[in-house]
Design an enzyme around this catalytic site. Structure first.
Site, PDB file in Angstrom:
ATOM      1  N   SER A 110       0.844  -1.196   0.000  1.00  0.00           N
ATOM      2  CA  SER A 110       0.000   0.000   0.000  1.00  0.00           C
ATOM      3  C   SER A 110       0.878   1.245   0.000  1.00  0.00           C
ATOM      4  O   SER A 110       2.103   1.174   0.091  1.00  0.00           O
ATOM      5  CB  SER A 110      -0.914  -0.015   1.219  1.00  0.00           C
ATOM      6  OG  SER A 110      -1.813  -1.103   1.161  1.00  0.00           O
ATOM      7  N   ASP A 165       6.984  -9.079  -4.199  1.00  0.00           N
ATOM      8  CA  ASP A 165       5.751  -9.347  -4.932  1.00  0.00           C
ATOM      9  C   ASP A 165       5.895 -10.602  -5.786  1.00  0.00           C
ATOM     10  O   ASP A 165       4.979 -11.444  -5.844  1.00  0.00           O
ATOM     11  CB  ASP A 165       5.394  -8.151  -5.814  1.00  0.00           C
ATOM     12  CG  ASP A 165       4.927  -6.954  -5.002  1.00  0.00           C
ATOM     13  OD1 ASP A 165       4.576  -7.135  -3.826  1.00  0.00           O
ATOM     14  OD2 ASP A 165       4.924  -5.832  -5.536  1.00  0.00           O
ATOM     15  N   HIS A 273       9.031   3.687  -3.899  1.00  0.00           N
ATOM     16  CA  HIS A 273       9.144   3.413  -2.469  1.00  0.00           C
ATOM     17  C   HIS A 273      10.216   4.306  -1.848  1.00  0.00           C
ATOM     18  O   HIS A 273      10.635   4.069  -0.713  1.00  0.00           O
ATOM     19  CB  HIS A 273       9.495   1.946  -2.219  1.00  0.00           C
ATOM     20  CG  HIS A 273       8.578   0.998  -2.904  1.00  0.00           C
ATOM     21  ND1 HIS A 273       8.893   0.408  -4.114  1.00  0.00           N
ATOM     22  CD2 HIS A 273       7.340   0.556  -2.578  1.00  0.00           C
ATOM     23  CE1 HIS A 273       7.888  -0.366  -4.491  1.00  0.00           C
ATOM     24  NE2 HIS A 273       6.942  -0.301  -3.579  1.00  0.00           N
ATOM     25  N   ASP A 457      -3.750  45.643  -0.272  1.00  0.00           N
ATOM     26  CA  ASP A 457      -2.447  45.357  -0.853  1.00  0.00           C
ATOM     27  C   ASP A 457      -1.819  46.560  -1.545  1.00  0.00           C
ATOM     28  O   ASP A 457      -0.772  46.433  -2.180  1.00  0.00           O
ATOM     29  CB  ASP A 457      -2.540  44.192  -1.846  1.00  0.00           C
ATOM     30  CG  ASP A 457      -3.714  44.337  -2.804  1.00  0.00           C
ATOM     31  OD1 ASP A 457      -4.277  45.447  -2.878  1.00  0.00           O
ATOM     32  OD2 ASP A 457      -4.069  43.341  -3.464  1.00  0.00           O
ATOM     33  N   GLY A 458      -2.429  47.709  -1.462  1.00  0.00           N
ATOM     34  CA  GLY A 458      -1.797  48.939  -1.925  1.00  0.00           C
ATOM     35  C   GLY A 458      -1.748  49.127  -3.418  1.00  0.00           C
ATOM     36  O   GLY A 458      -0.912  49.895  -3.912  1.00  0.00           O
ATOM     37  N   THR A 502     -11.175  41.748  -9.132  1.00  0.00           N
ATOM     38  CA  THR A 502     -12.530  41.998  -8.660  1.00  0.00           C
ATOM     39  C   THR A 502     -13.028  43.365  -9.111  1.00  0.00           C
ATOM     40  O   THR A 502     -14.182  43.512  -9.540  1.00  0.00           O
ATOM     41  CB  THR A 502     -12.575  41.891  -7.123  1.00  0.00           C
ATOM     42  OG1 THR A 502     -12.099  40.612  -6.732  1.00  0.00           O
ATOM     43  CG2 THR A 502     -13.993  42.084  -6.606  1.00  0.00           C
ATOM     44  N   GLY A 546     -22.310  41.354  -6.559  1.00  0.00           N
ATOM     45  CA  GLY A 546     -21.249  41.562  -5.586  1.00  0.00           C
ATOM     46  C   GLY A 546     -21.649  41.190  -4.174  1.00  0.00           C
ATOM     47  O   GLY A 546     -20.799  40.937  -3.322  1.00  0.00           O
TER      48      GLY A 546
END
Length: 604
Positions: A110, A165, A273, A457-458, A502, A546
């Site tokens: 697994s 295996d 692995h 954020d200016g 936006t 909005g």
């Protein structure tokens, strides 16, 4: 690794009085060195490794709890009783005593989810045998799976080429044969990372195994005999090659996270692995990584896969566990044209996603399989395996050409949407008003940035500046100023193109709503009251999409008072110029009022 060793105290001996002070100083120095050594050890430990973060319970129970979640999620799956020793996922609709098709079983350690349990389902695997994390499943589990789903048609075991295996599945196969079951085995070794000779172990089984599972499962679902199903699976296993690149090694549940690769490094051919790969290199752009992997897989010198120019191929881009879908798609977008243009191959199918992972390893692998019509039919065949990708079947065009942009439904021609040679009275007024407003915004760029830096954020001023300059530039060339509605529409287009984000969307919605109202309700000349009605429609649209209204500390706190005053003064019979001036004063007062409001949105 740096190790500081501090020897312990020797047995104390009586010292002459004149050396006692020196010994005391030496003892103090030893103590300081011990403290320093401990600090160095802790620092090195924090650099080299830290406890891995996992959303699990007991690390020893992760496999059984994964299986429980899997069968709860998908009603077509169930697991055999026998936890924790027996961890087998089977199709809920199959019983070995009555199953009339070849059973196809795969499995292994697994930690590679969704492989292999996520590929159990009609048209793919009949059962998956799950070992502990990165550990081959025990023989008893494999036998339990064989007994549960194998009927008279027999069972094909698809085994990845790892020693554990091969041994455990091999022993289970021999035991099952001794019990009367028909068993065939196909070993998958699609690794192309290490150059020949490859020693006793040979090539590792990697993500190409998933493609073989699909081919075998579809052949079995079509009713083929065990010999024919095994033959198709073996043929598929011989024409697939895989090469991977990792940006990090994986972290086992409950274990520490290692940074063996270090910052800025990647490992080519890292095993699933965490086994060391072929080489460690500086991190490169994905197009360079893809080119290297393709050259390795398709190398004529090593001849890993019988693929030459003109061959039809299937491509799989496989995430190793912690690689975002965005990065996998970027890798796919780089790989397909390289295969087509540089190697002359026809890419028939592309599968992109996480199919065979390595817990939380960051990186991806590329698998390329030579295809013919029969193999493509097997890959396209319907399956209910929950993690096989949907939407990838069907023929692909030789080249993906971008779909042309749909034309606008505007009834205006391109000629009528250009600036008129001669402006009428309304057009002249519009030009002056637009120019004045845009220049006012341009002049406030630095102030707006400064104010925005205190709450955001200016960049508000810079964003507005881009929109205003775009409006001025476009007005000189494109705005049909004699048509008020179309001019408002074009202002929205300028803002959308230049501003983005936006703000750009909100202002564009504002303009589009005003345009729609003007278009439906006005003739060639727009009255002052009609401008007010258009403003009201625009405000309603901004509020609707909005989500804000009065008191939310947004632009609406300036626009709503402006609209109220404008309609009041026009209804009272004021000159339109007076009404608009008073409206602007109301807007300023509304903006000032937001100083004392609590912001309701992230964007204020």
């Amino acid at each position: 690794m740096v190790t500081l060793q501090i020897e312990g105290d020797h047995q104390k001996v009586q010292s002459p009085p004149n050396t006692q002070q020196n010994l005391n100083s030496l003892s103090h120095l030893k103590s300081e060195l011990r403290i320093f050594a401990e600090k160095i050890k802790k620092k090195l430990s924090s650099i080299m490794a830290f406890q891995g973060k996992k959303l699990i319970n007991n690390p020893n129970d992760v496999v059984t709890e994964f299986i429980e979640g899997l069968v709860e999620t998908y009603p077509g799956l169930q697991h055999l009783d026998g936890f924790p020793e027996v961890k087998v996922v089977i199709r809920a609709d199959v019983s070995g005593a009555t199953y009339d098709k070849v059973a196809v079983i795969s499995g292994g350690g697994s930690g590679h989810e969704p492989a292999h349990a996520g590929f159990v389902g009609e048209g793919m695997l009949t059962a998956s045998i799950c070992g502990d994390v990165f550990a081959s499943p025990p023989v008893d589990s494999i036998l339990a799976g064989i007994r549960a789903v194998t009927g008279p048609m027999g069972c094909l075991l698809i085994v990845t080429n790892y020693t554990g295996d091969r041994l455990n599945f091999g022993l289970a196969a021999e035991q099952a044969r001794s019990e009367g079951y028909k068993i065939e085995t196909v070993i998958i070794g699609d690794d192309c990372a290490l150059p020949p000779p490859r020693g006793i172990a040979g090539r590792r089984g990697l993500a190409g195994t998933i493609l073989v599972n699909k081919v075998a499962g579809a052949a079995a679902a079509a009713g083929l005999s065990l010999a024919d199903v095994a033959s198709e699976a073996k043929r598929a296993s011989e024409v697939v090659g895989t090469m991977g690149v990792a940006l990090s090694v994986c972290t086992l549940p409950g274990q520490i996270t290692s940074d063996r690769l270090g910052p800025g490094k990647m490992e080519l051919g890292l095993g699933i692995h965490g086994e060391p790969g072929a080489a460690v290199a500086d991190l490169q752009p994905v197009d360079v990584v893809v080119s290297h992997a393709l050259k390795q897989i398709l190398s004529a010198e090593t001849n890993y896969v019988p693929i030459t120019r003109g061959s039809r191929v299937v491509l799989m881009i496989n995430g190793l566990g912690a690689t975002p879908v965005m990065e996998l798609m970027i890798a796919a977008g780089e790989t397909v044209p390289k295969l087509q243009l540089e190697f002359g191959l026809a890419v028939e199918r592309v599968y992109t996603g996480s199919f065979m992972t390595s817990l939380d390893m960051a990186g991806f692998s590329i698998s390329i399989m030579k295809a013919d019509q029969t193999l493509l039919q097997r890959l396209d065949a319907t399956t209910k395996a929950p993690h096989w990708p949907v939407g990838s079947a069907g023929n692909r065009p030789p080249a993906k050409i971008p779909f042309p942009l749909p034309p606008s439904r505007s009834t205006k021609s391109e000629e009528s949407l250009s600036r008129p040679l001669q402006l009428n009275e309304q057009g002249s007024i519009l030009e002056v008003a637009i120019e004045a407003a845009a220049n006012a915004v341009i002049g406030m760029r630095d102030s707006l940035n400064d104010w925005d830096s205190k709450v955001g954020d200016g960049d508000c001023g810079s964003t507005m500046y881009r929109g205003a300059t775009a409006i001025l530039d476009d007005m000189k060339k494109y705005y049909p100023l004699n048509d008020a509605a179309e001019t408002v529409n074009e202002i929205g287009s300028s803002v959308r193109r230049a501003m983005g984000g936006t703000s750009g969307v909100l202002y564009n919605i504002f303009c589009k709503a005003a345009y729609a109202w003007l278009k439906a309700n006005t003739d060639s000349t727009v009255t002052a009251m009609e401008w007010a009605e258009a403003l009201e429609a625009a405000i309603a649209a901004v509020s609707k999409y909005g989500g804000a209204s009065a008191g939310y500390r947004t632009l609406l706190d300036a626009l709503i008072p402006a609209l109220t005053v404008l309609k009041e003064r026009l209804t009272a019979g004021d000159y339109s110029s007076t009404a608009f001036v008073l409206s602007s004063e109301a807007a300023l007062a509304g903006a000032e009022s937001t100083k004392d409001m609590q912001a309701q949105f992230q964007k204020t």
